[in-house]
Design an enzyme around this catalytic site. Structure first.
Site, PDB file in Angstrom:
ATOM      1  N   PHE A 126       0.853  -1.351  -0.040  1.00 27.22           N
ATOM      2  CA  PHE A 126       0.105  -0.008   0.104  1.00 27.22           C
ATOM      3  C   PHE A 126       0.813   1.200   0.219  1.00 27.22           C
ATOM      4  O   PHE A 126       0.353   2.265  -0.475  1.00 27.22           O
ATOM      5  CB  PHE A 126      -1.207   0.214   1.112  1.00 27.22           C
ATOM      6  CG  PHE A 126      -0.303   0.224   2.624  1.00 27.22           C
ATOM      7  CD1 PHE A 126      -0.261   1.508   3.084  1.00 27.22           C
ATOM      8  CD2 PHE A 126       0.141  -0.836   3.390  1.00 27.22           C
ATOM      9  CE1 PHE A 126       0.339   1.888   4.347  1.00 27.22           C
ATOM     10  CE2 PHE A 126       0.682  -0.633   4.442  1.00 27.22           C
ATOM     11  CZ  PHE A 126       0.982   0.820   5.138  1.00 27.22           C
ATOM     12  N   LYS A 127       2.104   1.017   0.493  1.00 24.84           N
ATOM     13  CA  LYS A 127       3.069   2.263   0.541  1.00 24.84           C
ATOM     14  C   LYS A 127       3.261   3.015  -0.893  1.00 24.84           C
ATOM     15  O   LYS A 127       3.968   3.867  -1.005  1.00 24.84           O
ATOM     16  CB  LYS A 127       4.139   1.875   1.352  1.00 24.84           C
ATOM     17  CG  LYS A 127       3.779   1.861   2.904  1.00 24.84           C
ATOM     18  CD  LYS A 127       4.754   1.202   3.519  1.00 24.84           C
ATOM     19  CE  LYS A 127       4.235   0.950   5.166  1.00 24.84           C
ATOM     20  NZ  LYS A 127       5.408   0.079   6.004  1.00 24.84           N
ATOM     21  N   ASP A 128       3.095   1.950  -1.757  1.00 24.48           N
ATOM     22  CA  ASP A 128       3.386   2.494  -3.092  1.00 24.48           C
ATOM     23  C   ASP A 128       2.669   3.702  -3.347  1.00 24.48           C
ATOM     24  O   ASP A 128       3.166   4.521  -4.390  1.00 24.48           O
ATOM     25  CB  ASP A 128       3.141   1.545  -4.225  1.00 24.48           C
ATOM     26  CG  ASP A 128       4.150   0.217  -4.186  1.00 24.48           C
ATOM     27  OD1 ASP A 128       5.284   0.622  -3.856  1.00 24.48           O
ATOM     28  OD2 ASP A 128       3.791  -0.876  -4.684  1.00 24.48           O
TER      29      ASP A 128
END
Length: 231
Positions: A126-128
């Site tokens: 999700f950090k992308d």
């Protein structure tokens, strides 16, 4: 302090608000990273969003909505509208799904709860969503100033991969990611250690994630190291 309707300013969660106490500008905040007092930078005030503004966002695709929201926090004096739109479009063109973060209806016949899918980025983390954008911001600011910076981080897995894929190949940026040897998943280790770009450097550290993070925090506290390496 800056006025409510002036340019956004950013302060530390631990109280640091810049040398004049008025907060830092957006560009300075991005390039500073961790606040000198060890806190995280947050907006000094949050923009007010009217019902009319919310209505105008309805039906926008992801890049258009991201541009509209980011525009509330990034002053045009630091990133022009054209540059911001270009940064947003480049950042999310790397996602595998055309909607970037699609909302899926679950359950029988699609009548169950809605789920926001955040795993369509380059590393499936999700950090992308944040780090693809941040990498392009770094490149924009550094290229304009002709500077060179060093990004130093510690990871237990997904953060390192996302940071690497967000910053790989970016001009003016060297990335050093520390991870605990044998304590990240095999796929996460391969994601980090098989990136061939010359500006990416992965370092396995004996011990735990806390040991790796302690090295990073001590580097940030070292004023001489900060200045010498552009941390």
């Amino acid at each position: 302090q800056r006025k409510l309707h002036g340019e956004p300013a950013y302060v530390s969660t631990r109280g640091f608000a810049g040398p004049k106490g008025a907060g830092l500008g957006f560009e300075e905040t991005v390039l500073t990273g961790l606040a000198p007092d060890g806190g995280l930078f947050v907006p000094q005030w949050f923009p007010q969003v009217s019902p009319e503004m919310l209505d105008s966002w309805y039906g926008l695709d992801f890049p258009s909505l991201a541009f509209a929201v980011m525009s509330l926090y990034i002053p045009r004096s630091q990133v022009s509208a054209d540059d911001l739109r270009s940064i947003v479009e480049r950042s999310y063109s790397t996602f595998r799904h055309e909607e970037v973060t699609p909302v899926i209806r679950t359950g029988a016949e699609g009548k169950g709860p809605k789920v926001l899918e955040l795993f369509h980025g380059p590393t499936f983390a999700f950090k992308d969503v944040a780090l693809q954008f941040l990498g392009n911001l770094f490149e924009h600011f550094i290229g304009r100033k002709g500077k060179h910076i060093t990004v130093l981080g510690a990871t237990s897995g997904d953060t390192g991969s996302s940071a690497i894929y967000g910053l790989r190949g970016k001009k003016g940026v060297d990335v050093f990611i520390l991870f605990p040897e044998g304590r990240v998943s095999p796929i996460q280790e391969r994601q980090m250690t098989t990136v061939p770009d010359e500006n990416i450097h992965c370092v396995a550290v004996e011990g735990t994630f806390d040991d790796a993070q302690a090295i990073v925090k001590n580097m940030f506290k070292d004023e001489a190291a900060n200045k010498a390496f552009g941390l």
